[in-house]
Each structure stands twice: as structure tokens, then as C-alpha cells.
Design a protein around this motif. Sequence first.
Motif, PDB file in Angstrom:
ATOM      1  N   THR A   1      -0.056  13.304   1.636  1.00 30.73           N
ATOM      2  CA  THR A   1      -0.187  11.877   3.137  1.00 30.73           C
ATOM      3  C   THR A   1       1.863  11.537   2.717  1.00 30.73           C
ATOM      4  N   ILE A   2       2.417  11.292   1.350  1.00 29.66           N
ATOM      5  CA  ILE A   2       4.083  11.235   1.823  1.00 29.66           C
ATOM      6  C   ILE A   2       4.667  12.892   2.208  1.00 29.66           C
TER       7      ILE A   2
ATOM      8  N   THR B   1      -6.999  12.932  -5.623  1.00 27.50           N
ATOM      9  CA  THR B   1      -7.202  12.239  -5.271  1.00 27.50           C
ATOM     10  C   THR B   1      -5.370  12.075  -5.510  1.00 27.50           C
ATOM     11  N   ASN B   2      -4.670  12.268  -6.294  1.00 25.37           N
ATOM     12  CA  ASN B   2      -3.814  11.691  -5.942  1.00 25.37           C
ATOM     13  C   ASN B   2      -2.766  12.919  -5.591  1.00 25.37           C
TER      14      ASN B   2
ATOM     15  N   PRO C   1       1.053  -1.039   0.097  1.00 28.82           N
ATOM     16  CA  PRO C   1       0.140  -0.252   0.310  1.00 28.82           C
ATOM     17  C   PRO C   1       1.175   1.171   0.148  1.00 28.82           C
ATOM     18  N   LEU C   2       2.032   0.925   0.512  1.00 30.00           N
ATOM     19  CA  LEU C   2       2.969   2.682   0.825  1.00 30.00           C
ATOM     20  C   LEU C   2       3.132   2.740  -0.502  1.00 30.00           C
TER      21      LEU C   2
ATOM     22  N   ASP D   1       1.117   6.247  -7.302  1.00 23.39           N
ATOM     23  CA  ASP D   1       0.129   6.854  -7.485  1.00 23.39           C
ATOM     24  C   ASP D   1       0.130   8.767  -7.346  1.00 23.39           C
ATOM     25  N   SER D   2       0.952   8.787  -5.859  1.00 28.49           N
ATOM     26  CA  SER D   2       1.065  10.368  -6.213  1.00 28.49           C
ATOM     27  C   SER D   2       1.925  10.780  -6.841  1.00 28.49           C
TER      28      SER D   2
ATOM     29  N   THR E   1       0.764   3.827  -2.905  1.00 26.55           N
ATOM     30  CA  THR E   1       0.856   5.302  -2.474  1.00 26.55           C
ATOM     31  C   THR E   1       1.774   6.258  -3.200  1.00 26.55           C
TER      32      THR E   1
ATOM     33  N   LEU F   1      -2.669  11.697  -2.035  1.00 27.63           N
ATOM     34  CA  LEU F   1      -1.553  11.450  -1.575  1.00 27.63           C
ATOM     35  C   LEU F   1      -0.383  12.162  -1.129  1.00 27.63           C
TER      36      LEU F   1
END
Lengths: 366, 282
Positions: B253-254, B246-247, B33-34, B40-41, B37, B250
Motif C-alpha cells: 500500500t505504501i 498483513t504487514n 492511520p497513515l 506496521d509495514s 501503516t 501494508l
Amino acid sequence: MSVRFDHVSKRFGDVEALVDFTLDVADGEFMVLLGPSGCGKTTALRILAGLEEPTAGAVTIAGRDVTDLPPRQRDVAMVFQNYALYPHMSVYDNIAFGLRMRRIPRREIDRTVREAAATLAIADVLARKPGALSGGQRQRVALARAMVRRPRAFLMDEPLSNLDAKLRAQTRVELIRLHRQLQTTVVYVTHDQVEAMTMGHRIAVLERGRLQQVGEPREIYERPANLFVAEFIGSPSMSFFRGPLRQTDGGGAVVDVPHLPFALDPAQAAAARGAGWAEVVVGVRPEHIVLAEDFGERYAAATFEADIDVVESLGNELHVSLISQGRGMVARLPAGAPVAAGEARRFAVARGHLLLFEPEHGTRLG
Amino acid sequence: MTRQSAGRAALRLLGWLPLYALLAASAAVVMFPLYMTVVDSLQPIAKFLTFPPDFWPHTPVWSNYRAAMTSIPMPRYMANSLIMATVITVGEVVTAALAAYAFSFMRFPFRTPLFFLFLSTMMVPWEISIIPNFQTIQRLNWLDTYQGLTVPFLATAFGTFLLRQHFMSLPRELKDAADIDGYGDLRFLLSVVVPLSRAALATLAVFAFLQAWNQYLWPLLVTNDPNMRTVQIGIASLQSEEVQRTNVVLAGTILALLPMLALVIAFQRFLVRGLTAGALKG
């Protein structure tokens, strides 16, 4: 400086660790506190250091009551059983640690540390951490740390017990030499009677928190105050025989141990009679049990037949376990004595060396 | 002889194989998942929605990160989080070290019962005390302040417990020796206990920082001023800000994750040692 325990007692909950303990240690004396584990010797030392508070009594150092002073104000140094070196500091810093608290100039500290290190032959490991040292070296660092403080008294808690036998013997000699050189009062705790006998000017024997006897090593060995001291001091241990005291014709007396009567010397017989004891315990050191054939009967307090159970050769002497009439005892014979396990031989107990004890309280006659 | 031992070595290796296969598979499950992420980011939004998904960013779109930084005041949020987490970490380590010292080296009446009382507060979930804590902070007029964000976390039973367990493993004679050398409690703590407890202290510091950094509910409650919000709340507001992209969320988030990652990598040596301390005395 002189040290005095004045009727000191210590309780831990229900346990009486030390009971009414009074002891005077003279200035410059090497005093050994000796006893089995749990006898209160370490408690006494910790009270002297200020690490434990006594429940009752007082401690004085150099005539001054220090009972309520914290350890740092008592000006004593302590060497611990497991050395208690600070593992993250170099040997140098370990030794200097105590001095840095005393606002001593850096150069002075450096000189003192190097001097002590030279005395104890650890000058080449000053930069190392304790973890990289051998047991003997750690021991020396702990000693150096105590030494540089120039304390009023050294307190040592079984400092040699973690060393192997050979190193222990060697360090013992070095400690004696060091003490001669520094002339500082030492209170030394041990359960090892060899250390006590060889190093102590005087020995204080403790058991179950109670002082049993204080005296010079020789005195403790030859004239133990009671059964406990008699049994604890000396290796192999003394053998004991109990029997009623019986008069003989001509003013003598006999301790009538079944199958092993001991004839008492006239003086001893008189003393025993005077004390009015009905029964006595006879104590015999292993070196006073000899082969009867080597020995004139008239020098013997007793002779007896015994089976030889085990012969332990130490090279210079033999420790021989005997069984006579179901009773065990140990004799110390010269190397090469003609004995072998399984044999039955006649033995004699040398006259003039019997120790007599009162059976109930264990006090020695005389 | 050599052939035999070579054969045995090969056999041993074969024996390890299933274990390593299992570990590798678990690692893949945890990391996937990481990884996605991160991938996708860096994708353009069009690629993000395709199926099957792309497992590699062939044309990385770094502007996603720029967007994440600018569409909300990300630098400000990160600064806030950093201040909050640092203060909490320092506070927690200091109070825990002092309390643990008292519970392990000082003698006072009811020491053990008090310690267990202390420990029992660990059993109370934080959510239960959140309302009274909020009321206290409100009454102190500390809403929208760093005090409000940090003070409730400056002392924890967990930290005290962790350090006390470690301190108890230090030899008592060190304290005796320091007493005789003339070192008081504070000096002994600083010059002996702390240097000997670096691994435990580092472990606690990392945990404290992680926990503080990842806080969400409390900062949400006590801050309204956008200038005082922390990065986790920032991510949430980024989500509502960037519903279409959404990217970018993400990417945000990173960004929020990076300081943590750096910290864990920097301290991993200590972490492993701290967690296994006591298992093997070294």
C-alpha cells in the motif's frame, strides 16, 4: 490611410448601439469620437478594428472594403483602455509579439522594438514584466506595441483614462507630438472633452448610437449643432433658458424668459422669425455671464439679479454657481472678481454670444 | 509603550493558541492511520499482532517491501498505472483546455446552454455509465488494452468547468489584442492563455492523475490479463496472496502511495493557488 464608416449600424439584442453611422476620416487625420458612456463610440471603434461585426453598413480602410475581413487583415493597431498587455511576457516580448506573427527577421524586430522603446522612453524597462511598471509606463508599452506594427491606422480606446490627472495632461501632449511625427491616421475614443478638444483635428460627437455633429474642435464649441452637443461640450456646462419668441418695435426680437428676457441681435432675430419658431431655448456659455457693473448695458443681451450660491476658485478663474428666480446657472469669472457666496449681485449676458435652439428637436438656429 | 505592545502581541498569540491546538489535533487524527501503516509495514509479523501495538519500528523489517515487490508483479502493475494515469492526465488537460477555451473565448450560438448541458453530465454518477462504457470497450475489442483503460476518461466535464472558470477571469482585451496582433485561436491559447493559467492547469493535472491512479472498479472490469492490471488491483491481489502477512500488504500500500505523495508535494504550491484562484485576484 483614410477610413470610412458607411451607414454602419450595430444592434446588440434590443439595444441599438450604433445607428446609420457615416464618417470619413482623412489620411493622417486625428479623429476623436466623443460622447458619454454607452453612446456607441467604442462600438464604432471595435467595428473598425474588426472585433465586432456591424449589423448593417460597410467599413473601408484606404478605399478597400474591409467589413468582412478579420482584424489581422485590416492592418490596424489598437491601444486599449486597460492597455491589455500580456502579463506573463516582458515588455520587449509584448512589443515584439505582433511582429513575430509577420515573419519579420529577428534582427529587424529587435531594431524596431528598440527604436520604439527609445522614442517612448521605455528602453530601460524592456526586460521587466508589465506588473512591475507604473501606469504611465504601461501606457507607453501599449503605444509602442501599436507603433512597431506601422499600421494603416491607430485605434485608441480611452487610452488615458487610467492615468492620474497630471500624467494624463503630459501624455496628451506626447500623443500630439507622436502623431505629428508618425502622421498616421488616428481614431481616438474618449468621453473626456478636454482630450477631444486638445488632440482632435476633428471631433465626432455621438449620443445614443447616433452621430450628432462632426467638426473641428472650435466649430463644435462655438457652433454646436444641437442642444446635446451644446450641453456636452464645455465645462462648466452651458446654461439654458426657454421662452416664447416675441417681436419688439423696430424689427428686433426678444426671447421672453420670465424675469430674464434676452434681446436678440437683429440678424438672429430675423433668422428666428424666418424659421417660424414660436419658442426657443437660449444657450449661454459661462464665460459670457459677467458682473453687470463691469459691463455697459448696451453690450448686454440681458441683465438680471442673482444670488451667488457657490464660488469655486481654480486659481486662474472662478466658477460661480448662481440662482436667479429659481433657475441655476454657472458663470466663469476672472480670479479676484469681487464675489462671495451668499451675496446678491447683478449680472449681464454678453451680446452676440447667444445660441438659439429649437426646443422640440434641439437643433440650433443658423 | 513597548511593554504595552509586547503585552498585546502576547495576547494575540494566546488568541491563536486554541486554533493551532485544534489544527494540530485534526492533523494528528488524519495522519495517524497513515503513520501506523508505515510503522506496521516495517514490523515483523509477530510484532504486528501484539497488543498494545508498538508505535515505533524498533527493528525495521525492510524485507516486507521486497516481499511486496516480488510476491506479485508489482513493478509491472506500477508501470501500468503510471502509463494509464499519465495518458489520462495529458488527455484530460488537453481536451479540457480546448473545450474551456471554446466556452470562454469563442462566440457561437447556444454557447451558454451547451455549457450547462456539458456541466449537467457532472451530475450523472460514473457508475451509471459504467455498463454502456464497458459494452462499448468490449465491442471495440479493447479489453486488456491501454486504450480500454484510458479512453473513457480522456475528456471530463469537471476539467472543462475548472478551466473555463479560470479562463473567464482573464481579461477579454487580451483576446482582442491578440486578434489585432494577428494571433489565431490556437496560438492565443498556447502563447497567452496557457502561460497565464499554469496554476489552474497544474491543479487539474494533479487531480486527474490522482483520480486515475486510484481507480479500481474500471481497471478491474476491463483487464483480465495480469500483465495489464494496475497497482490498485495489485494491492487487492496482494491481499489474497498474503493472507498471513498483513504487514506485507501494508508495505505494498505504501509503495502504491509513494508516487502520489511525491506528486502532491511537488505541486502543492500550485494546488493551493489553483484552489484559491478567483478568491483573490493576483
